[in-house]
Design a protein around this motif. Structure first.
Motif, PDB file in Angstrom:
ATOM      1  N   PHE A 155       0.835  -1.144  -0.019  1.00  0.00           N
ATOM      2  CA  PHE A 155      -0.044   0.010  -0.069  1.00  0.00           C
ATOM      3  C   PHE A 155       0.950   1.266   0.011  1.00  0.00           C
ATOM      4  N   SER A 156       0.543   2.258  -0.702  1.00  0.00           N
ATOM      5  CA  SER A 156       1.124   3.545  -0.699  1.00  0.00           C
ATOM      6  C   SER A 156       0.230   4.750  -0.553  1.00  0.00           C
ATOM      7  N   VAL A 157       0.791   5.598   0.235  1.00  0.00           N
ATOM      8  CA  VAL A 157       0.222   7.082   0.435  1.00  0.00           C
ATOM      9  C   VAL A 157       1.109   8.088   0.241  1.00  0.00           C
ATOM     10  N   ILE A 158       0.500   9.240  -0.359  1.00  0.00           N
ATOM     11  CA  ILE A 158       1.691  10.292  -0.330  1.00  0.00           C
ATOM     12  C   ILE A 158       1.199  11.408   0.692  1.00  0.00           C
ATOM     13  N   LEU A 159       2.344  11.716   1.299  1.00  0.00           N
ATOM     14  CA  LEU A 159       1.825  12.741   2.459  1.00  0.00           C
ATOM     15  C   LEU A 159       2.596  14.202   1.869  1.00  0.00           C
ATOM     16  N   ASP A 160       1.464  15.104   1.858  1.00  0.00           N
ATOM     17  CA  ASP A 160       1.926  16.318   0.883  1.00  0.00           C
ATOM     18  C   ASP A 160       2.841  17.255   2.477  1.00  0.00           C
ATOM     19  N   GLU A 161       3.004  18.336   1.776  1.00  0.00           N
ATOM     20  CA  GLU A 161       3.804  19.329   2.547  1.00  0.00           C
ATOM     21  C   GLU A 161       2.987  20.075   3.828  1.00  0.00           C
ATOM     22  N   ASP A 162       1.604  19.852   3.586  1.00  0.00           N
ATOM     23  CA  ASP A 162       0.662  20.199   4.360  1.00  0.00           C
ATOM     24  C   ASP A 162       0.264  19.300   5.389  1.00  0.00           C
ATOM     25  N   GLY A 163       0.611  18.055   5.254  1.00  0.00           N
ATOM     26  CA  GLY A 163       0.102  17.202   6.319  1.00  0.00           C
ATOM     27  C   GLY A 163      -0.901  16.305   5.696  1.00  0.00           C
ATOM     28  N   LYS A 164      -1.249  16.558   4.447  1.00  0.00           N
ATOM     29  CA  LYS A 164      -2.516  15.940   4.022  1.00  0.00           C
ATOM     30  C   LYS A 164      -2.190  14.394   3.390  1.00  0.00           C
ATOM     31  N   THR A 165      -2.918  13.578   3.537  1.00  0.00           N
ATOM     32  CA  THR A 165      -2.477  12.038   2.789  1.00  0.00           C
ATOM     33  C   THR A 165      -3.477  12.069   1.390  1.00  0.00           C
ATOM     34  N   LEU A 166      -2.605  11.632   0.548  1.00  0.00           N
ATOM     35  CA  LEU A 166      -3.101  11.610  -0.726  1.00  0.00           C
ATOM     36  C   LEU A 166      -3.094  10.267  -1.317  1.00  0.00           C
ATOM     37  N   PHE A 167      -4.062   9.696  -1.935  1.00  0.00           N
ATOM     38  CA  PHE A 167      -4.220   8.423  -2.479  1.00  0.00           C
ATOM     39  C   PHE A 167      -4.265   8.458  -3.926  1.00  0.00           C
ATOM     40  N   LYS A 168      -3.725   7.212  -4.369  1.00  0.00           N
ATOM     41  CA  LYS A 168      -3.507   7.258  -5.939  1.00  0.00           C
ATOM     42  C   LYS A 168      -4.939   6.799  -6.538  1.00  0.00           C
ATOM     43  N   ARG A 169      -5.688   5.792  -5.766  1.00  0.00           N
ATOM     44  CA  ARG A 169      -7.173   5.184  -6.123  1.00  0.00           C
ATOM     45  C   ARG A 169      -8.083   5.561  -5.344  1.00  0.00           C
ATOM     46  N   GLU A 170      -9.388   5.799  -5.782  1.00  0.00           N
ATOM     47  CA  GLU A 170     -10.403   6.248  -4.907  1.00  0.00           C
ATOM     48  C   GLU A 170     -10.821   4.862  -3.947  1.00  0.00           C
ATOM     49  N   GLU A 171     -10.223   3.571  -4.345  1.00  0.00           N
ATOM     50  CA  GLU A 171     -10.353   2.377  -3.429  1.00  0.00           C
ATOM     51  C   GLU A 171      -9.451   2.373  -2.328  1.00  0.00           C
ATOM     52  N   ASP A 172      -8.249   2.878  -2.630  1.00  0.00           N
ATOM     53  CA  ASP A 172      -7.297   3.088  -1.442  1.00  0.00           C
ATOM     54  C   ASP A 172      -7.785   4.131  -0.566  1.00  0.00           C
ATOM     55  N   ALA A 173      -8.353   5.214  -0.862  1.00  0.00           N
ATOM     56  CA  ALA A 173      -8.873   6.150  -0.108  1.00  0.00           C
ATOM     57  C   ALA A 173      -9.923   5.537   0.774  1.00  0.00           C
ATOM     58  N   GLU A 174     -10.806   4.975   0.397  1.00  0.00           N
ATOM     59  CA  GLU A 174     -12.178   4.407   0.874  1.00  0.00           C
ATOM     60  C   GLU A 174     -11.322   3.258   2.016  1.00  0.00           C
ATOM     61  N   ALA A 175     -10.434   2.559   1.676  1.00  0.00           N
ATOM     62  CA  ALA A 175     -10.145   1.486   2.744  1.00  0.00           C
ATOM     63  C   ALA A 175      -9.225   2.351   3.692  1.00  0.00           C
ATOM     64  N   ALA A 176      -8.589   3.370   3.578  1.00  0.00           N
ATOM     65  CA  ALA A 176      -7.934   4.139   4.518  1.00  0.00           C
ATOM     66  C   ALA A 176      -9.099   4.602   5.457  1.00  0.00           C
ATOM     67  N   ARG A 177     -10.062   5.236   4.724  1.00  0.00           N
ATOM     68  CA  ARG A 177     -11.171   5.954   5.628  1.00  0.00           C
ATOM     69  C   ARG A 177     -11.627   4.906   6.646  1.00  0.00           C
ATOM     70  N   LEU A 178     -12.046   3.685   6.083  1.00  0.00           N
ATOM     71  CA  LEU A 178     -12.368   2.658   6.661  1.00  0.00           C
ATOM     72  C   LEU A 178     -11.766   2.069   8.054  1.00  0.00           C
ATOM     73  N   ILE A 179     -10.521   1.846   7.953  1.00  0.00           N
ATOM     74  CA  ILE A 179      -9.330   1.805   9.003  1.00  0.00           C
ATOM     75  C   ILE A 179      -9.460   2.762   9.735  1.00  0.00           C
ATOM     76  N   THR A 180      -9.400   4.097   9.446  1.00  0.00           N
ATOM     77  CA  THR A 180      -9.128   5.293  10.365  1.00  0.00           C
ATOM     78  C   THR A 180     -10.381   5.342  11.142  1.00  0.00           C
ATOM     79  N   GLU A 181     -11.801   5.139  10.671  1.00  0.00           N
ATOM     80  CA  GLU A 181     -12.952   5.062  11.535  1.00  0.00           C
ATOM     81  C   GLU A 181     -13.094   3.682  12.258  1.00  0.00           C
ATOM     82  N   ALA A 182     -12.400   2.604  12.182  1.00  0.00           N
ATOM     83  CA  ALA A 182     -12.214   1.584  13.036  1.00  0.00           C
ATOM     84  C   ALA A 182     -11.536   1.869  14.248  1.00  0.00           C
ATOM     85  N   ARG A 183     -10.448   2.640  13.746  1.00  0.00           N
ATOM     86  CA  ARG A 183      -9.318   3.108  14.887  1.00  0.00           C
ATOM     87  C   ARG A 183      -9.814   4.147  16.001  1.00  0.00           C
ATOM     88  N   LYS A 184     -10.820   4.859  15.318  1.00  0.00           N
ATOM     89  CA  LYS A 184     -11.339   5.875  16.276  1.00  0.00           C
ATOM     90  C   LYS A 184     -12.278   5.166  17.298  1.00  0.00           C
TER      91      LYS A 184
END
Length: 188
Positions: free
Chosen positions: A109-138
């Motif tokens: 899995f790859s993620v880009i961390l931009d200079e403002d601290g935002k995480t950017l994803f190459k594909r929409e499905e990667d962003a969705e999976a990361a969102r699900l994991i972040t929600e589960a973490r909370k």
């Protein structure tokens, strides 16, 4: 007694055959969850810990690993953080199920961390999976027992900026609960 042993072995073999597809699906989901959550963990470490961020910036690229014997289900996990001249960092994590797996799986899995601290994803499905994991973490409660992991350099080299992570069993990807790894921001 011999007949009982033979019948038990047939039952065991039949059960392994009938549950193989579900086992493989869970093993894939587990490796994917570890890979995604480790990339997010490394991004959090780079944002929260100035020592990790400066070390990545100075060296250009660093690889960290976690002890597979302490990682859930003996999954080996590594994360590579690479900085660029534009201030962005590419974070790539890899996970692989252990030697004792019935069906070894791998995930990256790859993620880009931009200079403002935002995480950017190459594909929409990667962003969705990361969102699900972040929600589960909370949703992880304070009463849950968490395992601790220290990410270090490969080959047991001294690590001037290790970061500590924790893992928990959550509901997020697949039909069964999976382990995720997350950055420990000092006891949260």
């Amino acid at each position: 007694m011999i007949l009982a042993a033979v019948l038990a072995s047939f039952f065991f073999i039949a059960r392994r055959i009938t549950t193989k597809e579900a086992y493989i699906a869970h093993e894939k989901a587990q490796c994917r969850a570890i890979a995604i959550s480790t990339a997010l963990c490394a991004a959090d470490a780079a944002l929260s810990d100035p020592a990790v961020a400066s070390l990545v910036k100075e060296s250009g690229a660093l690889e960290y690993i976690s002890d597979h014997q302490k990682t859930p289900d003996n999954i080996s996990v590594s994360v590579t953080m690479m900085s660029s001249d534009e201030g962005k960092s590419l974070i790539r994590s890899r996970s692989a199920s252990g030697w004792n797996s019935r069906s070894p799986q791998r995930s990256e899995f790859s993620v880009i961390l931009d200079e403002d601290g935002k995480t950017l994803f190459k594909r929409e499905e990667d962003a969705e999976a990361a969102r699900l994991i972040t929600e589960a973490r909370k949703k992880i409660g304070a009463e849950e027992k968490l395992k601790e992991h220290t990410f270090t350099f490969p080959n047991e080299r001294p690590c001037p900026a290790p970061f500590t992570a924790k893992s928990a069993l959550v509901d997020c990807l697949g039909e069964k609960k999976v382990w995720i790894i997350f950055f420990d921001k000092g006891g949260d």
